[in-house]
Design a protein around this motif. Structure first.
Motif, short mmCIF file in Angstrom:
data_model
loop_
_atom_site.label_atom_id
_atom_site.label_comp_id
_atom_site.label_asym_id
_atom_site.label_seq_id
_atom_site.Cartn_x
_atom_site.Cartn_y
_atom_site.Cartn_z
N GLN A 37 0.86 -1.18 0.00
CA GLN A 37 0.00 0.00 0.00
C GLN A 37 0.89 1.23 0.00
O GLN A 37 1.52 1.56 1.01
CB GLN A 37 -0.94 0.01 1.21
N SER A 38 0.95 1.89 -1.13
CA SER A 38 1.70 3.14 -1.22
C SER A 38 0.88 4.25 -0.58
O SER A 38 -0.35 4.13 -0.45
CB SER A 38 2.02 3.46 -2.67
N LEU A 39 1.54 5.34 -0.22
CA LEU A 39 0.91 6.42 0.53
C LEU A 39 -0.36 6.90 -0.17
O LEU A 39 -0.32 7.31 -1.34
CB LEU A 39 1.90 7.58 0.70
N GLY A 40 -1.47 6.84 0.54
CA GLY A 40 -2.74 7.34 0.01
C GLY A 40 -3.33 6.51 -1.10
O GLY A 40 -4.26 6.95 -1.76
N GLN A 41 -2.81 5.30 -1.29
CA GLN A 41 -3.29 4.46 -2.39
C GLN A 41 -4.01 3.21 -1.87
O GLN A 41 -4.05 2.96 -0.67
CB GLN A 41 -2.10 4.03 -3.26
N GLY A 42 -4.55 2.45 -2.80
CA GLY A 42 -5.18 1.19 -2.46
C GLY A 42 -4.15 0.11 -2.24
O GLY A 42 -2.95 0.34 -2.25
N LEU A 43 -4.65 -1.09 -2.04
CA LEU A 43 -3.77 -2.23 -1.78
C LEU A 43 -3.48 -2.96 -3.09
O LEU A 43 -4.38 -3.28 -3.85
CB LEU A 43 -4.44 -3.20 -0.80
N ALA A 88 6.68 2.05 1.06
CA ALA A 88 5.25 1.76 1.14
C ALA A 88 5.01 1.03 2.46
O ALA A 88 5.95 0.72 3.19
CB ALA A 88 4.80 0.87 -0.03
N VAL A 89 3.75 0.74 2.72
CA VAL A 89 3.39 -0.16 3.80
C VAL A 89 3.13 -1.54 3.19
O VAL A 89 2.36 -1.67 2.25
CB VAL A 89 2.13 0.32 4.56
N TYR A 90 3.81 -2.53 3.74
CA TYR A 90 3.66 -3.89 3.25
C TYR A 90 2.76 -4.64 4.24
O TYR A 90 3.09 -4.78 5.42
CB TYR A 90 5.02 -4.56 3.09
N LEU A 91 1.63 -5.09 3.73
CA LEU A 91 0.62 -5.74 4.55
C LEU A 91 0.56 -7.23 4.24
O LEU A 91 0.65 -7.64 3.09
CB LEU A 91 -0.75 -5.12 4.28
N GLY A 106 -2.62 -8.11 8.95
CA GLY A 106 -1.69 -7.71 9.99
C GLY A 106 -1.56 -6.20 10.01
O GLY A 106 -2.14 -5.50 9.17
N PRO A 107 -0.77 -5.66 10.95
CA PRO A 107 -0.64 -4.21 11.10
C PRO A 107 0.25 -3.56 10.05
O PRO A 107 0.25 -2.34 9.91
CB PRO A 107 -0.02 -4.06 12.50
N GLY A 108 0.99 -4.37 9.33
CA GLY A 108 1.83 -3.83 8.27
C GLY A 108 3.23 -3.47 8.73
O GLY A 108 3.50 -3.29 9.92
N THR A 109 4.12 -3.39 7.75
CA THR A 109 5.48 -2.87 7.96
C THR A 109 5.63 -1.64 7.07
O THR A 109 5.44 -1.74 5.86
CB THR A 109 6.56 -3.90 7.57
N ARG A 110 5.94 -0.52 7.72
CA ARG A 110 6.16 0.70 6.93
C ARG A 110 7.62 0.75 6.53
O ARG A 110 8.50 0.86 7.38
CB ARG A 110 5.80 1.94 7.74
N LEU A 111 7.88 0.65 5.24
CA LEU A 111 9.24 0.67 4.71
C LEU A 111 9.52 2.03 4.09
O LEU A 111 8.78 2.50 3.25
CB LEU A 111 9.42 -0.43 3.66
N THR A 112 10.63 2.62 4.54
CA THR A 112 11.07 3.90 3.97
C THR A 112 12.47 3.71 3.44
O THR A 112 13.37 3.30 4.18
CB THR A 112 11.07 5.01 5.03
N VAL A 113 12.64 3.98 2.16
CA VAL A 113 13.95 3.87 1.52
C VAL A 113 14.48 5.26 1.27
O VAL A 113 13.86 6.06 0.57
CB VAL A 113 13.85 3.09 0.20
N THR A 114 15.62 5.56 1.86
CA THR A 114 16.17 6.93 1.77
C THR A 114 17.30 7.01 0.74
O THR A 114 17.83 5.98 0.31
CB THR A 114 16.71 7.39 3.12
#
Lengths: 114, 111
Positions: A37-43, A88-91, A106-114
């Motif tokens: 799930q990307s920010l503000g998007q669907g799954l 994104a958030v990986y669910l 599940g609650p998801g994992t928020r992944l941020t790549v810098t």
């Protein structure tokens, strides 16, 4: 009973590094699904497992993405050589089986790549 | 493959009014249509679902209707409350067991 759990809850990584995301399904659930799930998007569907087998890998965005499941329980989603667009958030979700319709997330994992 | 479209993208209603969210799907073999509610920063929660052999299903203030011929289904929330404010996603399960999601509707219930 315990629901679907995921770890880590948050992951910040540098571009080019590999990451592993873990999903622990509800006990007794044989089917397991990964979504993004990307920010503000669907799954977006990525992959599903029935037992340890993944019959359909067509949703994986690129060959940098892979997933495995061992023992019919825990699953790991691996992203190699991460890119910023992987942020994104990986669910993860599980169900009693493929024939069972209800999927529990599940609650998801928020992944941020810098 | 299956494609699900969802409208509207945002919906603002006065508390007590009804809210309707509509989805269309493309694969006539799809047989299961769940609706999920997602509050900010939380996981999607299944709120209601319908199978292709049923035309309507109700659960208190929430109802879902399915028109297989037209390939569309709708979520109806009556007597809306501020706690109904969230993003709602429809989905369709295709013949390969995948859930294909709509793009979501952000519902705001004004007190």
């Amino acid at each position: 009973g315990a629901g679907v759990s995921q770890s880590p809850s948050n992951k910040v990584t540098e571009k080019g590094k590999d990451v592993e995301l873990r999903c622990d399904p509800i006990s007794g659930h044989t089917a397991l699904y990964w979504y993004r799930q990307s920010l503000g998007q669907g799954l977006e569907f990525l992959i599903y497992f029935q037992g340890n087998s993944a019959p359909d890998k067509s949703g994986l965005p690129s060959d940098r993405f892979s997933a495995e499941r061992t023992g019919g329980s825990v699953s790991t989603l691996t992203i190699q050589r991460t890119q910023q667009e992987d942020s994104a958030v990986y669910l993860c979700a599980s169900s009693l089986g493929l024939a069972a319709y209800e999927q529990y997330f599940g609650p998801g994992t928020r992944l941020t790549v810098t | 493959g299956e494609n699900v479209e969802q409208h509207p993208s945002t919906l603002s209603v006065q508390e007590g009014d009804s809210a309707v969210i509509k989805c269309t799907y493309s694969d006539s073999a799809s047989n299961y249509f769940p609706w999920y509610k997602q509050e900010l920063g939380k996981r999607p929660q299944l709120i209601i679902d319908i199978r292709s052999n049923v035309g309507e299903k109700k659960d208190q203030r929430i109802a879902v209707t399915l028109n297989k011929t037209a390939k569309h289904f709708s979520l109806h929330i009556t007597e809306t409350q501020p706690e109904d404010s969230a993003v709602y996603f429809c989905a369709a399960r295709d013949s390969s067991y995948k859930l294909i999601f709509g793009s979501g509707t952000r519902l705001l219930v004004r007190p």
